[in-house]
Design an enzyme around this catalytic site. Structure first.
Site, mmCIF file in Angstrom:
data_model
loop_
_atom_site.group_PDB
_atom_site.id
_atom_site.type_symbol
_atom_site.label_atom_id
_atom_site.label_comp_id
_atom_site.label_asym_id
_atom_site.label_seq_id
_atom_site.Cartn_x
_atom_site.Cartn_y
_atom_site.Cartn_z
ATOM 1 N N SER A 40 -3.931 -12.946 17.369
ATOM 2 C CA SER A 40 -3.843 -12.014 16.240
ATOM 3 C C SER A 40 -3.400 -12.703 14.957
ATOM 4 C CB SER A 40 -2.886 -10.873 16.581
ATOM 5 O OG SER A 40 -3.475 -10.021 17.553
ATOM 6 N N VAL A 99 -1.156 -7.102 20.202
ATOM 7 C CA VAL A 99 0.083 -7.851 20.394
ATOM 8 C C VAL A 99 0.979 -7.037 21.317
ATOM 9 C CG1 VAL A 99 1.943 -9.104 19.260
ATOM 10 C CG2 VAL A 99 -0.183 -8.670 18.024
ATOM 11 N N HIS A 154 9.309 -13.202 19.346
ATOM 12 C CA HIS A 154 7.995 -13.680 18.855
ATOM 13 C C HIS A 154 7.092 -12.508 18.503
ATOM 14 C CE1 HIS A 154 4.138 -16.066 19.194
ATOM 15 N NE2 HIS A 154 4.853 -16.686 18.278
HETATM 16 N N1 LIG Z 1 1.638 -12.995 22.208
HETATM 17 C C1 LIG Z 1 0.503 -12.651 21.539
HETATM 18 C C2 LIG Z 1 -0.103 -13.499 20.613
HETATM 19 N N2 LIG Z 1 0.427 -14.697 20.324
HETATM 20 C C3 LIG Z 1 -0.333 -15.787 19.720
HETATM 21 C C4 LIG Z 1 -0.402 -15.686 18.183
HETATM 22 O O1 LIG Z 1 -1.225 -14.598 17.768
HETATM 23 C C5 LIG Z 1 -1.012 -16.972 17.626
HETATM 24 O O2 LIG Z 1 -2.308 -17.126 18.172
HETATM 25 C C6 LIG Z 1 -0.164 -18.173 17.970
HETATM 26 O O3 LIG Z 1 1.168 -17.944 17.534
HETATM 27 C C7 LIG Z 1 -0.703 -19.452 17.313
HETATM 28 O O4 LIG Z 1 -0.756 -19.296 15.914
HETATM 29 N N3 LIG Z 1 -1.226 -13.126 19.977
HETATM 30 C C8 LIG Z 1 -1.799 -11.898 20.228
HETATM 31 O O5 LIG Z 1 -2.830 -11.562 19.643
HETATM 32 N N4 LIG Z 1 -1.213 -11.056 21.130
HETATM 33 C C9 LIG Z 1 -0.074 -11.382 21.796
HETATM 34 O O6 LIG Z 1 0.427 -10.565 22.610
HETATM 35 C C1 LIG Z 2 3.831 -11.464 21.151
HETATM 36 C C2 LIG Z 2 3.957 -12.739 21.894
HETATM 37 O O1 LIG Z 2 3.727 -13.824 21.373
HETATM 38 C C3 LIG Z 2 4.554 -12.639 23.267
HETATM 39 O O2 LIG Z 2 3.536 -12.247 24.159
HETATM 40 C C4 LIG Z 2 5.134 -13.977 23.711
HETATM 41 O O3 LIG Z 2 5.926 -13.681 24.843
HETATM 42 P P1 LIG Z 2 7.462 -14.164 24.860
HETATM 43 O O4 LIG Z 2 8.185 -13.388 23.759
HETATM 44 O O5 LIG Z 2 7.960 -13.783 26.242
HETATM 45 O O6 LIG Z 2 7.460 -15.655 24.616
#
Ligand SMILES: Nc1c(NC[C@H](O)[C@H](O)[C@H](O)CO)[nH]c(=O)[nH]c1=O
Ligand SMILES: CC(=O)[C@@H](O)COP(=O)(O)O
Length: 160
Positions: free
Chosen positions: A63, A88, A95
């Site tokens: 995202s 997300v 995070h």
């Molecule tokens: N945890 C989720 C993520 N995390 C990844 C970030 O969006 C991004 O790709 C990364 O931080 C590298 O820049 N993304 C989602 O779409 N949904 C999640 O639950």
């Molecule tokens: C929204 C995220 O990046 C999440 O899924 C990452 O999981 P965590 O907070 O347990 O590292």
């Protein structure tokens, strides 16, 4: 408080989408959820007259990359509206908060910088069940809601 059904709308009130070109940027995180959102959005655009050849879709890793993916389409393609699709889901850490806030602010900034509207179709949920419920489940499909928003904004911009 009851959650609104994301897919209920007055079909008669939707402008004809046939004149418009749409972009859809889809995050690959939680792919089953984002695929359902994409399917709902695409079907709604077509239902209201959009031409298949006028729907350009690309994928990005997560995202947070929706921001740059949308920016690249805004710079390189002549589009009437853009839909940013992501999901997300909160994990163990903060995070979740930073990703959600970053995407929200980034897409808001795109709407300030470019005339073409970018529609925020990002589910930001605490549980996977909440995401399932909002991507074709008991609370409808946010992709449908966002396709309606994209058509309305494209029509609005073309009328001004
Ligand atoms: N945890 C989720 C993520 N995390 C990844 C970030 O969006 C991004 O790709 C990364 O931080 C590298 O820049 N993304 C989602 O779409 N949904 C999640 O639950
Ligand atoms: C929204 C995220 O990046 C999440 O899924 C990452 O999981 P965590 O907070 O347990 O590292």
């Amino acid at each position: 408080m009851a959650t609104a059904n994301l897919s209920l709308y007055d079909s008669e009130s939707i402008p004809d989408a046939s004149p418009f070109k749409f972009g859809i940027v889809v995050s690959e995180w939680n792919p089953d959820i984002t695929q359902n959102l994409f399917d709902g959005a695409r079907a709604t655009l077509l239902e209201h007259g959009a031409k298949d050849e006028n729907i350009l879709s690309i994928k990005v890793p997560g995202s947070f990359e929706l921001i740059n993916g949308c920016k690249q389409l805004l710079i390189n393609k002549e589009l009437d509206a853009l839909i940013a699709i992501g999901n997300v889901i909160k994990g163990e850490t903060e995070h979740f908060t930073f990703v959600c806030e970053g995407v929200t602010q980034g897409i808001k900034d795109l709407n300030l910088k470019y005339d073409t509207p970018t529609i925020f179709c990002v589910l930001t949920d605490h549980t996977r069940q909440q995401s399932i419920d909002r991507s074709g489940g008991k609370h409808g499909n946010k992709g449908i809601e966002c396709a309606v928003a994209a058509i309305k904004m494209a029509a609005l911009n073309s009328s001004l």
